[in-house]
Design a protein around this motif. Sequence first.
Motif, mmCIF file in Angstrom:
data_model
loop_
_atom_site.group_PDB
_atom_site.id
_atom_site.type_symbol
_atom_site.label_atom_id
_atom_site.label_comp_id
_atom_site.label_asym_id
_atom_site.label_seq_id
_atom_site.Cartn_x
_atom_site.Cartn_y
_atom_site.Cartn_z
ATOM 1 N N UNK A 1 0.803 -1.220 0.000
ATOM 2 C CA UNK A 1 0.000 0.000 0.000
ATOM 3 C C UNK A 1 0.840 1.276 0.000
ATOM 4 N N UNK A 2 1.869 1.416 0.844
ATOM 5 C CA UNK A 2 2.653 2.663 0.798
ATOM 6 C C UNK A 2 3.264 2.919 -0.577
ATOM 7 N N UNK A 3 3.720 1.853 -1.228
ATOM 8 C CA UNK A 3 4.295 1.991 -2.566
ATOM 9 C C UNK A 3 3.224 2.430 -3.560
ATOM 10 N N UNK A 4 2.046 1.813 -3.492
ATOM 11 C CA UNK A 4 0.983 2.139 -4.439
ATOM 12 C C UNK A 4 0.407 3.533 -4.190
ATOM 13 N N UNK A 5 0.519 4.032 -2.966
ATOM 14 C CA UNK A 5 0.101 5.410 -2.679
ATOM 15 C C UNK A 5 1.140 6.426 -3.151
ATOM 16 N N UNK A 6 2.304 5.938 -3.558
ATOM 17 C CA UNK A 6 3.371 6.761 -4.134
ATOM 18 C C UNK A 6 3.799 7.902 -3.210
ATOM 19 N N UNK B 1 9.416 -2.208 -2.756
ATOM 20 C CA UNK B 1 9.031 -3.435 -2.034
ATOM 21 C C UNK B 1 9.756 -4.643 -2.606
ATOM 22 N N UNK B 2 10.119 -5.561 -1.734
ATOM 23 C CA UNK B 2 10.755 -6.793 -2.215
ATOM 24 C C UNK B 2 9.833 -7.557 -3.163
ATOM 25 N N UNK B 3 8.540 -7.457 -2.914
ATOM 26 C CA UNK B 3 7.590 -8.169 -3.766
ATOM 27 C C UNK B 3 7.711 -7.731 -5.216
#
Length: 267
Positions: free
Chosen positions: A53-58, A200-202
Amino acid sequence: MMVRCEDCGALYPDAWPADDGAARAIYAGYYTAPRRRCPWRAWFRRLTDWTRRPYLDRGAPADARTILDYGCGAGDYLARFADRAGFGTDLIAPETGAVAFTWLAPGEIGKAAPFDWITLGHVLEHLAEPAAVLARLAARLAPGGGLWIATPNADSFLFTAAGPCARDIDFPRHREIFSRRGMERLAAGAGLTCQFASPPRLNAVLNTAATVRNILRDSERGVAVRAGLALRTLLALAVHLAEARPSRDRDSPELIAICRRAASDIP
Protein backbone atom coordinates in the motif's frame (compact mmCIF):
# COMPACT_ATOMS: atom_id res chain seq x y z
CA MET A 1 19.89 -4.12 -29.60
CA MET A 2 20.65 -2.85 -26.08
CA VAL A 3 23.37 -0.21 -25.58
CA ARG A 4 24.83 0.94 -22.25
CA CYS A 5 26.03 4.51 -21.70
CA GLU A 6 29.72 4.44 -20.72
CA ASP A 7 29.27 7.59 -18.62
CA CYS A 8 26.16 7.11 -16.46
CA GLY A 9 25.39 3.43 -17.09
CA ALA A 10 21.92 3.96 -18.58
CA LEU A 11 20.52 1.44 -21.08
CA TYR A 12 18.77 2.32 -24.32
CA PRO A 13 17.89 0.72 -27.68
CA ASP A 14 19.91 1.50 -30.78
CA ALA A 15 16.69 2.52 -32.62
CA TRP A 16 13.11 3.53 -31.80
CA PRO A 17 9.96 4.76 -33.57
CA ALA A 18 10.67 7.87 -35.60
CA ASP A 19 7.30 9.62 -35.36
CA ASP A 20 4.31 10.15 -33.12
CA GLY A 21 2.08 8.02 -35.31
CA ALA A 22 4.26 4.97 -34.72
CA ALA A 23 4.27 5.66 -31.00
CA ARG A 24 0.49 5.85 -30.89
CA ALA A 25 0.26 2.51 -32.68
CA ILE A 26 2.61 0.96 -30.10
CA TYR A 27 0.64 2.33 -27.16
CA ALA A 28 -2.91 1.78 -28.43
CA GLY A 29 -4.80 0.14 -25.56
CA TYR A 30 -1.61 -0.09 -23.48
CA TYR A 31 -2.75 1.11 -20.05
CA THR A 32 -5.48 3.55 -20.99
CA ALA A 33 -7.98 0.70 -21.31
CA PRO A 34 -9.33 -0.82 -18.08
CA ARG A 35 -7.97 -4.34 -17.60
CA ARG A 36 -10.39 -7.16 -16.84
CA ARG A 37 -9.05 -10.03 -14.78
CA CYS A 38 -10.43 -13.47 -14.04
CA PRO A 39 -11.53 -13.96 -10.38
CA TRP A 40 -8.34 -15.61 -9.12
CA ARG A 41 -6.12 -12.99 -10.79
CA ALA A 42 -8.28 -10.22 -9.32
CA TRP A 43 -7.95 -11.85 -5.87
CA PHE A 44 -4.16 -12.12 -6.27
CA ARG A 45 -3.99 -8.46 -7.36
CA ARG A 46 -5.92 -7.38 -4.26
CA LEU A 47 -3.57 -9.40 -2.07
CA THR A 48 -0.39 -7.95 -3.60
CA ASP A 49 -1.87 -4.45 -3.47
CA TRP A 50 -2.61 -4.87 0.25
CA THR A 51 1.02 -5.77 0.97
CA ARG A 52 2.34 -2.79 -1.03
CA ARG A 53 0.00 0.00 0.00
CA PRO A 54 2.65 2.66 0.80
CA TYR A 55 4.29 1.99 -2.57
CA LEU A 56 0.98 2.14 -4.44
CA ASP A 57 0.10 5.41 -2.68
CA ARG A 58 3.37 6.76 -4.13
CA GLY A 59 4.33 8.56 -0.96
CA ALA A 60 1.52 11.10 -1.32
CA PRO A 61 1.56 13.35 1.76
CA ALA A 62 -1.65 13.54 3.75
CA ASP A 63 -1.82 17.30 3.13
CA ALA A 64 -1.39 17.03 -0.65
CA ARG A 65 -4.73 18.25 -1.96
CA THR A 66 -3.95 18.49 -5.69
CA ILE A 67 -2.33 15.50 -7.37
CA LEU A 68 -1.22 15.18 -10.98
CA ASP A 69 -0.51 11.72 -12.38
CA TYR A 70 1.59 12.29 -15.50
CA GLY A 71 1.02 9.12 -17.50
CA CYS A 72 -2.24 8.24 -15.77
CA GLY A 73 -3.30 5.33 -17.99
CA ALA A 74 -6.86 4.41 -17.06
CA GLY A 75 -6.63 6.41 -13.81
CA ASP A 76 -6.05 3.53 -11.38
CA TYR A 77 -3.71 5.56 -9.18
CA LEU A 78 -5.98 8.59 -9.01
CA ALA A 79 -8.85 6.35 -7.94
CA ARG A 80 -7.01 5.90 -4.64
CA PHE A 81 -7.50 9.60 -3.89
CA ALA A 82 -11.14 10.26 -4.72
CA ASP A 83 -11.31 12.77 -1.83
CA ARG A 84 -8.68 15.03 -3.41
CA ALA A 85 -8.40 17.03 -6.61
CA GLY A 86 -6.95 14.53 -9.08
CA PHE A 87 -5.63 15.39 -12.53
CA GLY A 88 -4.30 12.99 -15.13
CA THR A 89 -2.65 13.13 -18.53
CA ASP A 90 -1.32 10.54 -20.95
CA LEU A 91 -0.45 10.06 -24.61
CA ILE A 92 -3.94 8.70 -25.25
CA ALA A 93 -7.11 9.68 -23.37
CA PRO A 94 -8.53 6.94 -21.12
CA GLU A 95 -11.26 4.76 -22.53
CA THR A 96 -13.43 4.91 -19.43
CA GLY A 97 -15.11 7.59 -17.38
CA ALA A 98 -15.48 5.36 -14.34
CA VAL A 99 -12.66 7.02 -12.40
CA ALA A 100 -13.42 10.52 -11.16
CA PHE A 101 -10.49 12.74 -12.12
CA THR A 102 -9.93 15.67 -14.43
CA TRP A 103 -8.37 14.69 -17.74
CA LEU A 104 -5.76 17.09 -19.12
CA ALA A 105 -4.07 16.92 -22.50
CA PRO A 106 -0.27 16.96 -22.06
CA GLY A 107 -0.05 20.61 -23.09
CA GLU A 108 -2.78 21.73 -20.69
CA ILE A 109 -1.31 20.91 -17.28
CA GLY A 110 -0.49 24.56 -16.67
CA LYS A 111 -4.22 25.31 -16.50
CA ALA A 112 -4.57 23.32 -13.27
CA ALA A 113 -1.18 24.12 -11.69
CA PRO A 114 0.24 24.35 -9.13
CA PHE A 115 0.20 20.76 -7.85
CA ASP A 116 1.10 19.53 -4.39
CA TRP A 117 2.19 16.12 -5.64
CA ILE A 118 3.12 14.93 -9.13
CA THR A 119 3.69 11.26 -9.91
CA LEU A 120 5.32 9.53 -12.86
CA GLY A 121 4.86 5.80 -12.40
CA HIS A 122 7.06 4.15 -15.03
CA VAL A 123 6.72 7.03 -17.45
CA LEU A 124 10.15 8.67 -17.89
CA GLU A 125 11.61 5.64 -19.64
CA HIS A 126 8.98 6.04 -22.40
CA LEU A 127 9.63 9.72 -23.15
CA ALA A 128 11.63 11.14 -26.04
CA GLU A 129 12.57 14.23 -23.97
CA PRO A 130 12.49 13.24 -20.28
CA ALA A 131 14.65 16.19 -19.19
CA ALA A 132 12.31 18.75 -20.77
CA VAL A 133 9.21 17.08 -19.32
CA LEU A 134 10.72 16.90 -15.83
CA ALA A 135 11.72 20.57 -15.94
CA ARG A 136 8.22 21.52 -17.08
CA LEU A 137 6.64 19.54 -14.25
CA ALA A 138 9.04 20.95 -11.66
CA ALA A 139 7.87 24.43 -12.60
CA ARG A 140 4.27 23.35 -11.88
CA LEU A 141 4.93 22.35 -8.27
CA ALA A 142 3.29 24.23 -5.41
CA PRO A 143 5.64 25.47 -2.65
CA GLY A 144 6.74 22.45 -0.64
CA GLY A 145 5.42 20.06 -3.30
CA GLY A 146 7.24 17.08 -4.71
CA LEU A 147 7.47 14.51 -7.48
CA TRP A 148 7.39 10.74 -7.07
CA ILE A 149 9.16 8.89 -9.86
CA ALA A 150 9.39 5.14 -10.47
CA THR A 151 11.42 3.79 -13.36
CA PRO A 152 13.35 0.61 -14.20
CA ASN A 153 16.88 0.46 -12.83
CA ALA A 154 19.72 0.00 -15.31
CA ASP A 155 21.75 -1.70 -12.56
CA SER A 156 19.05 -4.32 -11.89
CA PHE A 157 20.21 -7.84 -11.08
CA LEU A 158 17.74 -9.04 -13.73
CA PHE A 159 19.68 -7.40 -16.57
CA THR A 160 22.85 -9.11 -15.34
CA ALA A 161 21.14 -12.49 -14.98
CA ALA A 162 18.75 -12.55 -17.95
CA GLY A 163 20.02 -9.92 -20.39
CA PRO A 164 17.47 -9.02 -23.10
CA CYS A 165 14.89 -11.41 -21.59
CA ALA A 166 14.60 -9.18 -18.51
CA ARG A 167 11.08 -7.86 -18.05
CA ASP A 168 12.02 -4.19 -18.40
CA ILE A 169 13.84 -4.52 -21.72
CA ASP A 170 10.57 -3.43 -23.26
CA PHE A 171 11.93 -1.85 -26.43
CA PRO A 172 10.68 0.03 -28.39
CA ARG A 173 8.27 1.26 -25.69
CA HIS A 174 11.21 1.94 -23.40
CA ARG A 175 13.55 4.54 -24.86
CA GLU A 176 15.98 4.73 -21.93
CA ILE A 177 16.47 2.79 -18.71
CA PHE A 178 18.03 5.07 -16.12
CA SER A 179 20.77 4.40 -13.64
CA ARG A 180 20.74 6.04 -10.22
CA ARG A 181 23.45 8.41 -11.38
CA GLY A 182 21.50 9.25 -14.52
CA MET A 183 18.35 9.94 -12.50
CA GLU A 184 20.24 12.29 -10.18
CA ARG A 185 21.58 14.20 -13.18
CA LEU A 186 18.13 14.39 -14.73
CA ALA A 187 16.65 15.78 -11.52
CA ALA A 188 19.46 18.28 -11.03
CA GLY A 189 18.95 19.57 -14.57
CA ALA A 190 15.33 20.32 -13.65
CA GLY A 191 16.37 22.18 -10.49
CA LEU A 192 15.38 19.28 -8.23
CA THR A 193 17.03 17.41 -5.42
CA CYS A 194 16.60 13.65 -5.52
CA GLN A 195 16.29 11.08 -2.73
CA PHE A 196 15.79 7.38 -3.37
CA ALA A 197 13.27 5.15 -1.59
CA SER A 198 13.35 1.37 -1.25
CA PRO A 199 11.04 -0.57 -3.58
CA PRO A 200 9.03 -3.43 -2.03
CA ARG A 201 10.75 -6.79 -2.22
CA LEU A 202 7.59 -8.17 -3.77
CA ASN A 203 8.21 -6.01 -6.84
CA ALA A 204 11.48 -7.85 -7.47
CA VAL A 205 9.65 -11.18 -7.16
CA LEU A 206 6.95 -10.10 -9.64
CA ASN A 207 9.51 -8.76 -12.10
CA THR A 208 11.49 -11.99 -11.84
CA ALA A 209 8.37 -14.06 -12.51
CA ALA A 210 7.71 -12.01 -15.67
CA THR A 211 11.35 -12.41 -16.70
CA VAL A 212 11.27 -16.20 -16.25
CA ARG A 213 8.09 -16.27 -18.34
CA ASN A 214 9.94 -14.35 -21.09
CA ILE A 215 12.80 -16.84 -20.93
CA LEU A 216 10.57 -19.90 -21.18
CA ARG A 217 8.73 -18.38 -24.15
CA ASP A 218 11.93 -17.61 -26.05
CA SER A 219 11.63 -20.10 -28.90
CA GLU A 220 15.02 -19.11 -30.32
CA ARG A 221 16.78 -20.88 -27.44
CA GLY A 222 16.86 -24.58 -26.78
CA VAL A 223 14.98 -26.12 -23.86
CA ALA A 224 18.16 -26.79 -21.86
CA VAL A 225 19.44 -23.25 -22.40
CA ARG A 226 16.12 -21.76 -21.33
CA ALA A 227 15.99 -23.94 -18.23
CA GLY A 228 19.53 -22.94 -17.27
CA LEU A 229 18.85 -19.24 -17.78
CA ALA A 230 15.62 -19.44 -15.78
CA LEU A 231 17.45 -21.16 -12.91
CA ARG A 232 20.20 -18.55 -13.01
CA THR A 233 17.60 -15.79 -12.82
CA LEU A 234 15.84 -17.40 -9.84
CA LEU A 235 19.15 -17.79 -8.01
CA ALA A 236 19.92 -14.12 -8.70
CA LEU A 237 16.57 -13.23 -7.12
CA ALA A 238 17.40 -15.29 -4.03
CA VAL A 239 20.72 -13.47 -3.65
CA HIS A 240 19.03 -10.11 -4.15
CA LEU A 241 16.38 -10.77 -1.50
CA ALA A 242 19.05 -11.85 1.00
CA GLU A 243 21.08 -8.67 0.57
CA ALA A 244 21.13 -5.89 3.14
CA ARG A 245 19.09 -2.84 2.16
CA PRO A 246 21.83 -0.60 0.66
CA SER A 247 22.97 -3.36 -1.70
CA ARG A 248 19.44 -4.50 -2.42
CA ASP A 249 18.40 -0.97 -3.38
CA ARG A 250 21.36 -0.60 -5.72
CA ASP A 251 20.50 -3.65 -7.84
CA SER A 252 16.71 -3.59 -7.45
CA PRO A 253 14.73 -3.83 -10.71
CA GLU A 254 13.20 -0.45 -9.86
CA LEU A 255 14.35 3.05 -8.96
CA ILE A 256 12.00 5.12 -6.81
CA ALA A 257 12.96 8.79 -6.49
CA ILE A 258 11.34 11.54 -4.44
CA CYS A 259 12.25 14.89 -6.00
CA ARG A 260 11.76 18.39 -4.63
CA ARG A 261 12.78 21.78 -5.84
CA ALA A 262 16.30 22.74 -4.81
CA ALA A 263 16.42 25.49 -2.18
CA SER A 264 18.16 27.83 -4.63
CA ASP A 265 15.22 27.49 -7.06
CA ILE A 266 12.48 28.30 -4.54
CA PRO A 267 11.32 31.92 -4.86
